[in-house]
Motif scaffolding. Structure first.
Motif, PDB file in Angstrom:
ATOM      1  N   LEU A  95      26.647  21.495 -95.042  1.00  0.00           N
ATOM      2  CA  LEU A  95      27.807  20.665 -94.731  1.00  0.00           C
ATOM      3  C   LEU A  95      28.949  21.053 -95.662  1.00  0.00           C
ATOM      4  O   LEU A  95      28.770  21.097 -96.879  1.00  0.00           O
ATOM      5  CB  LEU A  95      27.455  19.186 -94.936  1.00  0.00           C
ATOM      6  CG  LEU A  95      28.582  18.175 -94.779  1.00  0.00           C
ATOM      7  CD1 LEU A  95      29.035  18.127 -93.318  1.00  0.00           C
ATOM      8  CD2 LEU A  95      28.118  16.800 -95.217  1.00  0.00           C
ATOM      9  N   LEU A  96      30.089  21.343 -95.096  1.00  0.00           N
ATOM     10  CA  LEU A  96      31.276  21.647 -95.883  1.00  0.00           C
ATOM     11  C   LEU A  96      32.352  20.655 -95.477  1.00  0.00           C
ATOM     12  O   LEU A  96      32.804  20.652 -94.326  1.00  0.00           O
ATOM     13  CB  LEU A  96      31.752  23.089 -95.630  1.00  0.00           C
ATOM     14  CG  LEU A  96      33.026  23.518 -96.351  1.00  0.00           C
ATOM     15  CD1 LEU A  96      32.823  23.456 -97.863  1.00  0.00           C
ATOM     16  CD2 LEU A  96      33.416  24.923 -95.920  1.00  0.00           C
ATOM     17  N   LEU A  97      32.744  19.790 -96.406  1.00  0.00           N
ATOM     18  CA  LEU A  97      33.776  18.797 -96.121  1.00  0.00           C
ATOM     19  C   LEU A  97      35.152  19.442 -96.240  1.00  0.00           C
ATOM     20  O   LEU A  97      35.364  20.325 -97.079  1.00  0.00           O
ATOM     21  CB  LEU A  97      33.669  17.625 -97.095  1.00  0.00           C
ATOM     22  CG  LEU A  97      32.378  16.825 -97.051  1.00  0.00           C
ATOM     23  CD1 LEU A  97      32.380  15.748 -98.127  1.00  0.00           C
ATOM     24  CD2 LEU A  97      32.177  16.194 -95.686  1.00  0.00           C
ATOM     25  N   ASN A  98      36.085  18.986 -95.424  1.00  0.00           N
ATOM     26  CA  ASN A  98      37.451  19.508 -95.481  1.00  0.00           C
ATOM     27  C   ASN A  98      38.290  18.833 -96.549  1.00  0.00           C
ATOM     28  O   ASN A  98      39.407  19.240 -96.805  1.00  0.00           O
ATOM     29  CB  ASN A  98      38.142  19.318 -94.126  1.00  0.00           C
ATOM     30  CG  ASN A  98      37.590  20.229 -93.078  1.00  0.00           C
ATOM     31  OD1 ASN A  98      37.113  21.310 -93.388  1.00  0.00           O
ATOM     32  ND2 ASN A  98      37.637  19.805 -91.834  1.00  0.00           N
ATOM     33  N   ASP A  99      37.758  17.777 -97.159  1.00  0.00           N
ATOM     34  CA  ASP A  99      38.503  17.002 -98.143  1.00  0.00           C
ATOM     35  C   ASP A  99      37.541  16.517 -99.209  1.00  0.00           C
ATOM     36  O   ASP A  99      36.324  16.697 -99.098  1.00  0.00           O
ATOM     37  CB  ASP A  99      39.183  15.812 -97.448  1.00  0.00           C
ATOM     38  CG  ASP A  99      40.454  15.368 -98.159  1.00  0.00           C
ATOM     39  OD1 ASP A  99      40.631  15.720 -99.346  1.00  0.00           O
ATOM     40  OD2 ASP A  99      41.263  14.679 -97.523  1.00  0.00           O
ATOM     41  N   ARG A 100      38.070  15.864-100.244  1.00  0.00           N
ATOM     42  CA  ARG A 100      37.228  15.289-101.282  1.00  0.00           C
ATOM     43  C   ARG A 100      36.322  14.222-100.682  1.00  0.00           C
ATOM     44  O   ARG A 100      36.723  13.524 -99.746  1.00  0.00           O
ATOM     45  CB  ARG A 100      38.089  14.645-102.367  1.00  0.00           C
ATOM     46  CG  ARG A 100      39.007  15.607-103.095  1.00  0.00           C
ATOM     47  CD  ARG A 100      39.896  14.918-104.122  1.00  0.00           C
ATOM     48  NE  ARG A 100      40.318  13.565-103.804  1.00  0.00           N
ATOM     49  CZ  ARG A 100      41.338  13.228-103.003  1.00  0.00           C
ATOM     50  NH1 ARG A 100      42.022  14.166-102.402  1.00  0.00           N
ATOM     51  NH2 ARG A 100      41.651  11.970-102.782  1.00  0.00           N
ATOM     52  N   PRO A 101      35.112  14.055-101.218  1.00  0.00           N
ATOM     53  CA  PRO A 101      34.218  13.020-100.688  1.00  0.00           C
ATOM     54  C   PRO A 101      34.852  11.624-100.709  1.00  0.00           C
ATOM     55  O   PRO A 101      34.706  10.870 -99.749  1.00  0.00           O
ATOM     56  CB  PRO A 101      33.003  13.093-101.622  1.00  0.00           C
ATOM     57  CG  PRO A 101      32.988  14.495-102.107  1.00  0.00           C
ATOM     58  CD  PRO A 101      34.433  14.887-102.227  1.00  0.00           C
ATOM     59  N   SER A 102      35.592  11.290-101.765  1.00  0.00           N
ATOM     60  CA  SER A 102      36.208   9.960-101.843  1.00  0.00           C
ATOM     61  C   SER A 102      37.223   9.761-100.722  1.00  0.00           C
ATOM     62  O   SER A 102      37.300   8.686-100.119  1.00  0.00           O
ATOM     63  CB  SER A 102      36.870   9.749-103.208  1.00  0.00           C
ATOM     64  OG  SER A 102      37.853  10.752-103.435  1.00  0.00           O
ATOM     65  N   ALA A 103      37.995  10.800-100.400  1.00  0.00           N
ATOM     66  CA  ALA A 103      38.978  10.705 -99.314  1.00  0.00           C
ATOM     67  C   ALA A 103      38.274  10.593 -97.968  1.00  0.00           C
ATOM     68  O   ALA A 103      38.693   9.831 -97.095  1.00  0.00           O
ATOM     69  CB  ALA A 103      39.908  11.915 -99.330  1.00  0.00           C
ATOM     70  N   THR A 104      37.203  11.344 -97.798  1.00  0.00           N
ATOM     71  CA  THR A 104      36.440  11.302 -96.548  1.00  0.00           C
ATOM     72  C   THR A 104      35.806   9.926 -96.356  1.00  0.00           C
ATOM     73  O   THR A 104      35.812   9.378 -95.258  1.00  0.00           O
ATOM     74  CB  THR A 104      35.362  12.405 -96.536  1.00  0.00           C
ATOM     75  OG1 THR A 104      36.000  13.666 -96.728  1.00  0.00           O
ATOM     76  CG2 THR A 104      34.605  12.417 -95.223  1.00  0.00           C
ATOM     77  N   LEU A 105      35.278   9.348 -97.438  1.00  0.00           N
ATOM     78  CA  LEU A 105      34.662   8.018 -97.355  1.00  0.00           C
ATOM     79  C   LEU A 105      35.676   6.964 -96.918  1.00  0.00           C
ATOM     80  O   LEU A 105      35.353   6.046 -96.169  1.00  0.00           O
ATOM     81  CB  LEU A 105      34.040   7.630 -98.698  1.00  0.00           C
ATOM     82  CG  LEU A 105      32.748   8.349 -99.041  1.00  0.00           C
ATOM     83  CD1 LEU A 105      32.380   8.124-100.498  1.00  0.00           C
ATOM     84  CD2 LEU A 105      31.619   7.894 -98.121  1.00  0.00           C
TER      85      LEU A 105
END
Length: 144
Positions: A95-105
């Motif tokens: 899994l590669l997120l396009n943004d920081r985990p906090s922003a995605t959450l």
């Protein structure tokens, strides 16, 4: 886009059949003269407009997802993501997120799965889904 349009149309049709939702909204709009009613614009008082605003903003967001409540009654979840492509995910993928985990959450709709939140918090693009499954104590079948 067809799937999103179909889902919105089905929700609006269902509410029209159930309680005449669109008809009453149309009558209310016709009652607004000059674009304002009691100092409020049609966007402030027209719930269909509010629903469309939430849909547009959600689908335009980085997550391409929207959750709306039509007529305060029916919840509709929409996404531009093609869920059929998920079937091609394998245990050795990651899994590669396009943004920081906090922003995605922060982009997750209310009521989202706690397992999804745990995956986002604990993700590591250098680990496979199989490794993430072990590290996060989430069943591999749930992850993929």
């Amino acid at each position: 886009y067809r799937r999103v349009a179909r889902d919105i149309a089905l929700a609006l049709r269902s509410e029209e059949i159930r309680c005449g939702y669109l008809s009453s909204e149309l009558r209310m709009l016709r009652g607004i003269s000059g674009g304002k009613k009691d100092g409020k614009t049609h966007r402030d008082v027209w719930s269909v407009g509010s629903v469309m605003d939430v849909i547009y903003n959600g689908l335009s967001s980085p997550m391409h997802m929207a959750r709306v409540r039509v007529n305060g009654w029916m919840t509709v979840d929409l996404t531009l993501f093609d869920l059929r492509s998920v079937s091609s995910v394998k245990p050795h993928h990651t899994l590669l997120l396009n943004d920081r985990p906090s922003a995605t959450l922060q982009l997750l709709p209310p009521g989202s799965s706690s397992l999804l939140a745990a995956l986002i918090k604990g993700h590591d693009p250098t680990k496979t889904f199989m490794e993430l499954s072990v590290n996060l104590s989430i069943a591999l079948k749930t992850l993929i």
